[in-house]
Design a protein around this motif. Structure first.
Motif, short mmCIF file in Angstrom:
data_model
loop_
_atom_site.label_atom_id
_atom_site.label_comp_id
_atom_site.label_asym_id
_atom_site.label_seq_id
_atom_site.Cartn_x
_atom_site.Cartn_y
_atom_site.Cartn_z
N PRO A 134 63.50 51.85 43.66
CA PRO A 134 62.63 52.27 42.56
C PRO A 134 63.41 52.36 41.26
O PRO A 134 64.53 52.87 41.23
CB PRO A 134 62.14 53.66 43.00
CG PRO A 134 62.33 53.68 44.48
CD PRO A 134 63.52 52.81 44.76
N ARG A 175 62.33 52.93 37.04
CA ARG A 175 61.26 53.08 36.06
C ARG A 175 61.80 52.86 34.65
O ARG A 175 62.97 53.16 34.37
CB ARG A 175 60.64 54.46 36.16
CG ARG A 175 60.01 54.73 37.51
CD ARG A 175 59.48 56.13 37.66
NE ARG A 175 60.13 57.09 36.78
CZ ARG A 175 59.54 58.14 36.24
NH1 ARG A 175 58.30 58.40 36.50
NH2 ARG A 175 60.21 58.96 35.46
N GLU A 198 61.09 54.52 32.12
CA GLU A 198 61.41 55.83 31.56
C GLU A 198 62.84 56.25 31.89
O GLU A 198 63.54 56.82 31.06
CB GLU A 198 60.44 56.89 32.10
CG GLU A 198 59.00 56.68 31.70
CD GLU A 198 58.22 55.78 32.65
OE1 GLU A 198 58.81 55.18 33.58
OE2 GLU A 198 57.01 55.66 32.46
N ASP A 199 63.26 55.97 33.12
CA ASP A 199 64.61 56.35 33.53
C ASP A 199 65.67 55.61 32.73
O ASP A 199 66.69 56.17 32.34
CB ASP A 199 64.81 56.07 35.03
CG ASP A 199 63.86 56.88 35.90
OD1 ASP A 199 63.40 57.95 35.47
OD2 ASP A 199 63.55 56.41 37.02
N SER A 259 60.45 48.83 26.92
CA SER A 259 59.33 47.95 27.24
C SER A 259 59.42 46.64 26.46
O SER A 259 59.26 45.55 27.03
CB SER A 259 58.01 48.66 26.93
OG SER A 259 56.92 47.84 27.23
N PHE A 263 61.63 46.42 37.99
CA PHE A 263 61.13 47.75 37.69
C PHE A 263 59.89 48.02 38.54
O PHE A 263 58.95 47.23 38.54
CB PHE A 263 60.75 47.89 36.21
CG PHE A 263 61.94 47.95 35.30
CD1 PHE A 263 62.47 49.16 34.93
CD2 PHE A 263 62.52 46.78 34.82
CE1 PHE A 263 63.57 49.23 34.09
CE2 PHE A 263 63.62 46.84 33.98
CZ PHE A 263 64.15 48.06 33.62
N SER A 264 59.91 49.12 39.25
CA SER A 264 58.72 49.51 40.00
C SER A 264 58.86 50.97 40.39
O SER A 264 59.96 51.52 40.44
CB SER A 264 58.54 48.66 41.25
OG SER A 264 59.53 48.96 42.20
N GLY A 265 57.72 51.55 40.70
CA GLY A 265 57.73 52.90 41.23
C GLY A 265 58.21 52.83 42.65
O GLY A 265 58.62 51.77 43.14
#
Length: 146
Positions: free
Chosen positions: A32, A34, A36-37, A50, A71-73
């Motif tokens: 995972p 993100r 945001e991270d 982004s 990128f993925s949850g």
């Protein structure tokens, strides 16, 4: 321009560090990660990350991948390991590919099977991933086999 180039380089470096298992052989599971991270780690706004990954690609010995691919949850397994949603989707594709065509597995049963493997996923999530993979529901797969 130099700042933008530096930001994209820093994003790529983080992707390489986090997804190192994938880059070792091209088959390893994605972890995972993100946007945001990465934004927090680099110290920029989320929108900067982004824009930095949109339309950018990484050439690897295993092919060309859009940076967004990495990128993925994700999910935390019962053993405490993190698993990316892309890995769960891949596992679902394998499970449905191995099913008896005359007795396709329901979304509920797929969710239970993943839970048995230590990946707690809701039935609704299985249905969503199945649709994203372009795979019909079990009743339609069964009908098609008649």
């Amino acid at each position: 321009m130099d700042r933008r180039k530096d930001t994209v380089s820093r994003i790529a470096q983080i992707v390489l560090e986090v997804q190192s298992e994938f880059f070792e052989d091209g088959k390893g599971p994605l972890r995972p990660l993100r946007l945001e991270d990465v934004a927090v780690e680099i110290g920029v706004h989320l929108s900067t990350i982004s824009r930095g990954v949109t339309g950018k690609y990484i050439a690897t010995p295993y092919g060309m991948f859009e940076i967004k691919h990495f990128f993925s949850g994700g999910y935390r397994t019962n053993t405490g390991m993190d698993v990316a949603s892309t890995t769960v989707k891949s596992r679902l594709r394998e499970m449905m590919g191995a099913e008896d065509p005359l007795k396709p597995v329901s979304d509920q049963r797929l969710a239970e099977m993943l839970s048995e493997e230590g990946i707690p996923v809701a039935r609704r999530t299985v249905a969503k991933y199945r649709e994203e993979l372009g795979i019909e529901p079990s009743w339609a797969r069964k009908r098609r086999q008649r």
